[in-house]
Motif scaffolding. Sequence first.
Motif, PDB file in Angstrom:
ATOM      1  N   ARG A 153     -10.645  -1.654 -17.296  1.00  0.00           N
ATOM      2  CA  ARG A 153      -9.602  -0.549 -18.398  1.00  0.00           C
ATOM      3  C   ARG A 153      -8.702  -0.245 -17.927  1.00  0.00           C
ATOM      4  NH1 ARG A 153     -14.903   3.551 -17.975  1.00  0.00           N
ATOM      5  NH2 ARG A 153     -15.734   3.699 -19.987  1.00  0.00           N
ATOM      6  N   GLN A 154      -8.251  -0.547 -16.936  1.00  0.00           N
ATOM      7  CA  GLN A 154      -6.859  -0.682 -16.381  1.00  0.00           C
ATOM      8  C   GLN A 154      -5.558  -1.603 -16.517  1.00  0.00           C
ATOM      9  OE1 GLN A 154      -6.666   0.909 -12.788  1.00  0.00           O
ATOM     10  NE2 GLN A 154      -4.755   0.717 -12.508  1.00  0.00           N
ATOM     11  N   TYR A 155      -6.626  -3.099 -16.414  1.00  0.00           N
ATOM     12  CA  TYR A 155      -5.903  -4.125 -16.698  1.00  0.00           C
ATOM     13  C   TYR A 155      -5.818  -5.285 -17.707  1.00  0.00           C
ATOM     14  CZ  TYR A 155      -4.760  -2.718 -11.609  1.00  0.00           C
ATOM     15  OH  TYR A 155      -4.437  -1.655 -10.821  1.00  0.00           O
ATOM     16  N   GLY A 156      -7.037  -4.846 -18.401  1.00  0.00           N
ATOM     17  CA  GLY A 156      -7.405  -5.788 -19.073  1.00  0.00           C
ATOM     18  C   GLY A 156      -8.794  -6.792 -18.758  1.00  0.00           C
ATOM     19  N   ILE A 157      -9.222  -7.838 -20.123  1.00  0.00           N
ATOM     20  CA  ILE A 157      -9.972  -8.958 -18.984  1.00  0.00           C
ATOM     21  C   ILE A 157      -9.228  -9.947 -18.205  1.00  0.00           C
ATOM     22  CG2 ILE A 157     -11.278 -10.458 -19.410  1.00  0.00           C
ATOM     23  CD1 ILE A 157     -11.871  -8.857 -22.865  1.00  0.00           C
ATOM     24  N   GLN A 158      -7.979 -10.566 -18.988  1.00  0.00           N
ATOM     25  CA  GLN A 158      -7.414 -11.604 -18.619  1.00  0.00           C
ATOM     26  C   GLN A 158      -6.976 -11.853 -17.511  1.00  0.00           C
ATOM     27  OE1 GLN A 158      -5.877 -12.077 -22.927  1.00  0.00           O
ATOM     28  NE2 GLN A 158      -5.066 -14.525 -21.968  1.00  0.00           N
ATOM     29  N   LYS A 159      -6.439 -10.336 -16.826  1.00  0.00           N
ATOM     30  CA  LYS A 159      -6.001  -9.862 -15.740  1.00  0.00           C
ATOM     31  C   LYS A 159      -6.926  -9.303 -14.677  1.00  0.00           C
ATOM     32  CE  LYS A 159      -1.429  -9.313 -17.591  1.00  0.00           C
ATOM     33  NZ  LYS A 159      -0.332  -7.912 -17.521  1.00  0.00           N
ATOM     34  N   THR A 160      -7.722  -8.992 -14.700  1.00  0.00           N
ATOM     35  CA  THR A 160      -9.012  -8.485 -13.331  1.00  0.00           C
ATOM     36  C   THR A 160      -9.236  -9.474 -13.108  1.00  0.00           C
ATOM     37  OG1 THR A 160      -9.604  -6.881 -15.486  1.00  0.00           O
ATOM     38  CG2 THR A 160     -11.128  -7.667 -13.973  1.00  0.00           C
ATOM     39  N   SER A 161      -8.912  -9.861 -11.807  1.00  0.00           N
ATOM     40  CA  SER A 161      -9.919 -11.146 -11.044  1.00  0.00           C
ATOM     41  C   SER A 161     -11.461 -11.114 -10.698  1.00  0.00           C
ATOM     42  CB  SER A 161      -9.274 -11.527  -9.977  1.00  0.00           C
ATOM     43  OG  SER A 161      -9.502 -10.176  -8.480  1.00  0.00           O
ATOM     44  N   VAL A 162     -11.889 -11.773 -10.178  1.00  0.00           N
ATOM     45  CA  VAL A 162     -13.279 -11.626  -9.780  1.00  0.00           C
ATOM     46  C   VAL A 162     -13.559 -11.115  -8.002  1.00  0.00           C
ATOM     47  CG1 VAL A 162     -15.075 -13.653  -8.925  1.00  0.00           C
ATOM     48  CG2 VAL A 162     -13.863 -13.417 -11.114  1.00  0.00           C
ATOM     49  N   ALA A 163     -11.750 -11.479  -7.448  1.00  0.00           N
ATOM     50  CA  ALA A 163     -11.421 -11.273  -6.262  1.00  0.00           C
ATOM     51  C   ALA A 163     -11.853  -9.360  -5.972  1.00  0.00           C
ATOM     52  CB  ALA A 163     -10.937 -11.728  -5.724  1.00  0.00           C
ATOM     53  N   ALA A 164     -10.992  -8.900  -7.545  1.00  0.00           N
ATOM     54  CA  ALA A 164     -11.166  -7.494  -7.050  1.00  0.00           C
ATOM     55  C   ALA A 164     -12.486  -6.859  -7.504  1.00  0.00           C
ATOM     56  CB  ALA A 164      -9.819  -7.621  -8.417  1.00  0.00           C
ATOM     57  N   LEU A 165     -12.861  -7.510  -8.681  1.00  0.00           N
ATOM     58  CA  LEU A 165     -14.616  -7.428  -8.777  1.00  0.00           C
ATOM     59  C   LEU A 165     -15.438  -7.349  -7.488  1.00  0.00           C
ATOM     60  CD1 LEU A 165     -14.746  -9.071 -12.161  1.00  0.00           C
ATOM     61  CD2 LEU A 165     -14.325  -6.259 -11.944  1.00  0.00           C
ATOM     62  N   THR A 166     -14.944  -7.920  -7.142  1.00  0.00           N
ATOM     63  CA  THR A 166     -16.241  -8.975  -5.461  1.00  0.00           C
ATOM     64  C   THR A 166     -15.690  -7.320  -4.873  1.00  0.00           C
ATOM     65  OG1 THR A 166     -15.374 -10.915  -4.763  1.00  0.00           O
ATOM     66  CG2 THR A 166     -17.207 -10.789  -6.674  1.00  0.00           C
ATOM     67  N   GLU A 167     -14.770  -7.450  -4.169  1.00  0.00           N
ATOM     68  CA  GLU A 167     -13.946  -6.593  -3.244  1.00  0.00           C
ATOM     69  C   GLU A 167     -14.106  -5.314  -3.203  1.00  0.00           C
ATOM     70  OE1 GLU A 167      -9.692  -4.928  -1.577  1.00  0.00           O
ATOM     71  OE2 GLU A 167     -10.016  -6.746  -3.171  1.00  0.00           O
ATOM     72  N   ALA A 168     -14.870  -4.995  -4.584  1.00  0.00           N
ATOM     73  CA  ALA A 168     -15.198  -3.837  -4.847  1.00  0.00           C
ATOM     74  C   ALA A 168     -16.291  -2.898  -4.518  1.00  0.00           C
ATOM     75  CB  ALA A 168     -14.699  -3.265  -6.831  1.00  0.00           C
ATOM     76  N   ALA A 169     -16.868  -4.310  -5.143  1.00  0.00           N
ATOM     77  CA  ALA A 169     -19.029  -4.202  -5.102  1.00  0.00           C
ATOM     78  C   ALA A 169     -19.679  -4.804  -3.142  1.00  0.00           C
ATOM     79  CB  ALA A 169     -19.626  -5.419  -5.807  1.00  0.00           C
ATOM     80  N   GLY A 170     -18.595  -4.870  -2.804  1.00  0.00           N
ATOM     81  CA  GLY A 170     -18.524  -5.962  -1.495  1.00  0.00           C
ATOM     82  C   GLY A 170     -19.637  -6.683  -0.727  1.00  0.00           C
ATOM     83  N   ILE A 171     -18.947  -7.919  -2.354  1.00  0.00           N
ATOM     84  CA  ILE A 171     -19.460  -9.551  -1.794  1.00  0.00           C
ATOM     85  C   ILE A 171     -18.227 -10.045  -1.749  1.00  0.00           C
ATOM     86  CG2 ILE A 171     -21.980  -8.115  -3.104  1.00  0.00           C
ATOM     87  CD1 ILE A 171     -21.094  -9.431  -6.040  1.00  0.00           C
TER      88      ILE A 171
END
Length: 201
Positions: free
Chosen positions: A26-44
């Motif tokens: 929602r904030q950054y769109g698809i291309q600007k969202t990184s796997v690193a940001a997603l995994t950091e939020a999920a704790g993996i």
Amino acid sequence: MPRKFREDEREKIRQALVEAAKVQFRQYGIQKTSVAALTEAAGISQGAFYSFFPSKEALFYEVFRQEEQKLKQLLLAKWMTEPLTQERFAEMLMQAVWAIEQEPILRLMIDWKAYEWLVRKLPPEYAQEHTVEDEDALVPFIEHWQREGVMINEDARTIVAIIRSFFMQLLFREEIGEKFEAAMFLQAKWLAKGLIIHAES
């Protein structure tokens, strides 16, 4: 090598990834969202991500499916509360258009650049699966209206394809130009007149 997770852990982590993805996309769109940001939020770890989803685009598709399903359930529930008329059917199509344009996740699927990116990144089975899901959601309603004699007696899946083609035009808002909203509303009225037998009272 990513560690193996218990089944209960997997479900919690998968849901954490989905929730993180909703915020990030929602904030950054698809291309600007990184796997690193997603995994950091999920704790993996980033490596562990791929035991849940084959790509961030596949995760986006899961988030999109959930948001679209919520919208379908909301609108279809409203559709069944009153008798179907041409006027109501046209209004419901436009309500769906406005709802799609208000939700950032759904809006990404009508952004041509984002859509093109996803088409390139995702296997064709995803699009085929989406078509089947639309049919599974809409065909029972269409057949119900046909039994009631308020919708034309044509193949239900063909009617779903007509409705899908109406929404696909959202990808071409810029190309259609300043009359886009007026054109969509007029098409919704024409579509309703072509599909709905029951006249407004």
